[in-house]
Design an enzyme around this catalytic site. Structure first.
Site, PDB file in Angstrom:
ATOM      1  N   LYS A 274       1.060  -1.228   0.020  1.00 18.73           N
ATOM      2  CA  LYS A 274       0.083  -0.004  -0.007  1.00 18.73           C
ATOM      3  C   LYS A 274       0.934   1.265   0.064  1.00 18.73           C
ATOM      4  CE  LYS A 274      -4.271   1.543   0.241  1.00 18.73           C
ATOM      5  NZ  LYS A 274      -5.142   1.167   1.459  1.00 18.73           N
ATOM      6  N   HIS A 275       0.612   2.198  -1.023  1.00 18.89           N
ATOM      7  CA  HIS A 275       1.554   3.354  -1.153  1.00 18.89           C
ATOM      8  C   HIS A 275       2.828   3.146  -1.101  1.00 18.89           C
ATOM      9  CE1 HIS A 275      -2.015   5.725  -0.855  1.00 18.89           C
ATOM     10  NE2 HIS A 275      -2.419   5.287   0.466  1.00 18.89           N
TER      11      HIS A 275
ATOM     12  N   ASN B 141      12.898   5.437   7.642  1.00 15.59           N
ATOM     13  CA  ASN B 141      13.460   4.295   8.566  1.00 15.59           C
ATOM     14  C   ASN B 141      12.488   3.043   8.818  1.00 15.59           C
ATOM     15  OD1 ASN B 141      15.813   5.479   9.443  1.00 15.59           O
ATOM     16  ND2 ASN B 141      14.514   7.046  10.612  1.00 15.59           N
TER      17      ASN B 141
ATOM     18  N   HIS C 239      14.487   5.529   0.063  1.00 16.68           N
ATOM     19  CA  HIS C 239      13.819   6.828   0.222  1.00 16.68           C
ATOM     20  C   HIS C 239      12.954   7.222  -0.840  1.00 16.68           C
ATOM     21  CE1 HIS C 239      17.485   7.704   2.637  1.00 16.68           C
ATOM     22  NE2 HIS C 239      16.520   7.880   3.255  1.00 16.68           N
TER      23      HIS C 239
END
Length: 532
Positions: free
Chosen positions: A283-284, A426, A532
């Site tokens: 998800k996302h 993180n 990231h």
């Protein structure tokens, strides 16, 4: 500036892909447009009974060197580059007996298809077109007077415009065709440059890094409705994945679907299908549940149990052929996309009952060890890096605590680290028995990710009516080192018994001491997995 209308009197055709060629040329001939062509194109038009002049008759030189030299001549390029309302240019044409060329039709040697087919280097080199790009660029530069067609899909558009304008082509169309022509040569050259970089072992060439692709799909919008978007397919041989997958059914993929499905399939590819079935729910672009199992059904149920709330409206990726059992279970909740190497006919029929659910079949899994690169745009630039092709199965794990992990803990540590590689930093992942039980992603501090993951595990226990958190007896993976002992202690408080992390902090000794005091086993991988 382009003139509004340019009458087409002569066309030069030189194509590798002869799809629709004869019909197109016949329509040009019917309008009284003189045809000139080269090599195989000339033969095809002659055999179709069309009146056509060979380029060699224009240049006074035969094609030579196996066709490598045929159009690189002033009789061709002068006809393409001459500015029609420039008296000096017109005088030069007259003085040298050069006729103007008003329409150029060229598609290039199939270099991309040749490298995609893994042909020998000599074949790839021979399929680098030289004369074609030179003519395309000449005609596109002079689009004020010349139209250039590089895509067979534009034949109908050109013929319709000629019909509408009584044998002329308008300035807007010529400008559009010129832009497309330069985009084509840019993509073509990028494919060549990138292939050579791999062949010759060149990393980050000093001048420019080449990029190119073919428009595969215009998208309704990007991440948000006010953003435009499109999907481009890279040339040549590429890793299996969403870009190569066949969409069996469902709505068009959106920008977010493409992004999330890619993340899901890359994650599940970390799990060897010969060892166990595996399912990743995304998800996302973050995993919200990943599991291995004896079957896809078992793996899906265990992955879903990690965070069923987040899984709603998610992407499901499988490392084996989708079967009917798994398909029945997956379609019970709203799912955006299912991607798998393949699907049984029965499974495909089950998914078909959900008409909006996209089913993608990629044929195989992407190789997680394969080299490659990732690209990100910046304001005014690009960031390019090699893809994270390191896998935990190849890492020698170093035990740094007094207690070594048990065999079961070691298996779960490797499992958790495979998942952590695909969680945004993180990243903290709790796992037990080959399934995630809590995931903390994308927080600004590692301790917050650890607490969120522990909270997810506690919530999972409540859903199952259990008295203690699912994190009790689990292992925990961190994508980067613990800068302080607090994140590790949060994992210990949640009930984790073993930890896997890269190591390398200035405070490693402090963190190791805290792990020993808490009775944890801890291993260092020596490899960080920031995402990231």
């Amino acid at each position: 500036m382009a003139h509004d209308q340019v009458r087409v009197s002569r066309a030069l055709l030189s194509v590798s892909d002869k799809t629709g060629l004869v019909d197109f040329a016949r329509a040009l001939d019917a309008r009284g447009i003189a045809l000139v062509s080269t090599g195989g194109t000339h033969r095809a038009l002659q055999e179709a009974g069309l009146p056509v002049t060979e380029v060699a008759d224009l240049t006074g030189f035969p094609e030579m060197m196996d066709g490598r030299v045929k159009t690189l001549h002033p009789a061709v390029h002068g006809g393409l580059l001459a500015i029609r309302d420039n008296p000096e240019h017109q005088a030069a044409l007259a003085a040298h007996g050069i006729g103007a060329i008003d329409l150029l039709v060229v598609n290039l040697y199939p270099f991309e298809a040749t490298i995609a087919a893994d042909k020998p280097e000599a074949d790839c080199i021979e399929n680098i077109d030289v004369g074609g790009p030179a003519m395309i660029r000449a005609a596109a530069k002079n689009h004020a007077d010349v139209a250039v067609v590089t895509d067979v899909s534009d034949y109908a558009t050109v013929l319709a415009a000629l019909e509408q304008n009584n044998g002329a082509l308008g300035g807007d169309l010529r400008r559009q065709l010129a832009q497309k022509a330069f985009a084509r040569t840019a993509a073509y050259d990028s494919a060549i440059a990138n292939w050579m970089a791999v062949q010759f072992g060149t990393e980050a060439p000093g001048q420019f890094r080449a990029f190119g692709g073919t428009l595969a799909q215009s998208l309704r919008y990007g991440e948000n409705p006010h953003q435009s978007a499109a999907f481009y397919r890279a040339p040549g041989k590429v890793r299996a994945g969403v870009a190569t997958a066949r969409q069996l059914q469902g709505k068009e993929l959106s920008y977010n679907n493409f992004n999330d499905t890619d993340a899901a399939y890359e994650c599940v590819a970390e799990f060897d299908p010969s060892r166990a079935a595996a399912v990743a729910i995304i998800k996302h672009a973050n995993p919200c549940g990943v599991s291995e199992g004896a079957s896809l059904l078992e793996a899906y149920e265990r992955a879903l149990a990690c965070d069923p709330t987040s899984a709603f409206g998610g992407i499901v990726a499988l490392n084996r052929t989708l079967d009917a059992e798994a398909a029945r279970k997956i379609v019970e909740i709203f799912t955006e996309v299912i991607i798998a190497p393949d699907a049984t006919p029965e499974a495909a029929a089950i998914v078909a009952a959900k008409k909006n659910l996209r089913l993608l079949l990629a044929g195989s899994l992407p190789d997680p060890r394969a080299p490659g690169e990732t690209v990100r745009t910046l304001s005014g630039g690009l960031l390019i890096q090699g893809r994270d092709a390191v896998v935990v199965d190849d890492m020698p794990l170093k035990v740094v605590t007094k207690r070594a992990p048990s065999e079961a803990e070691s298996a779960d540590l490797r499992f958790a680290y495979r998942v952590a590689k695909h969680v945004k930093s993180n990243a903290i992942v709790y796992a037990k028995g080959g399934a995630t039980v809590g995931i903390g992603a994308g927080q600004m501090s590692r301790v917050d990710s650890s607490r969120i993951a522990a909270w997810k595990a506690a919530e999972g226990a409540k859903r199952l009516g259990l008295a203690e958190s699912l994190a009790v007896g689990s292992v925990v993976a961190s994508d980067a080192f613990f800068p302080f002992a607090d994140g590790l202690l949060a994992a210990a408080e949640a009930g984790a018994t073993a930890v896997i992390q890269p190591g390398g902090s200035m405070r490693d000794a402090e963190v190791i001491a805290a792990a020993d005091e808490a009775g944890l086993a801890m291993v260092f991988t020596g490899h960080r997995h920031f995402r990231h």
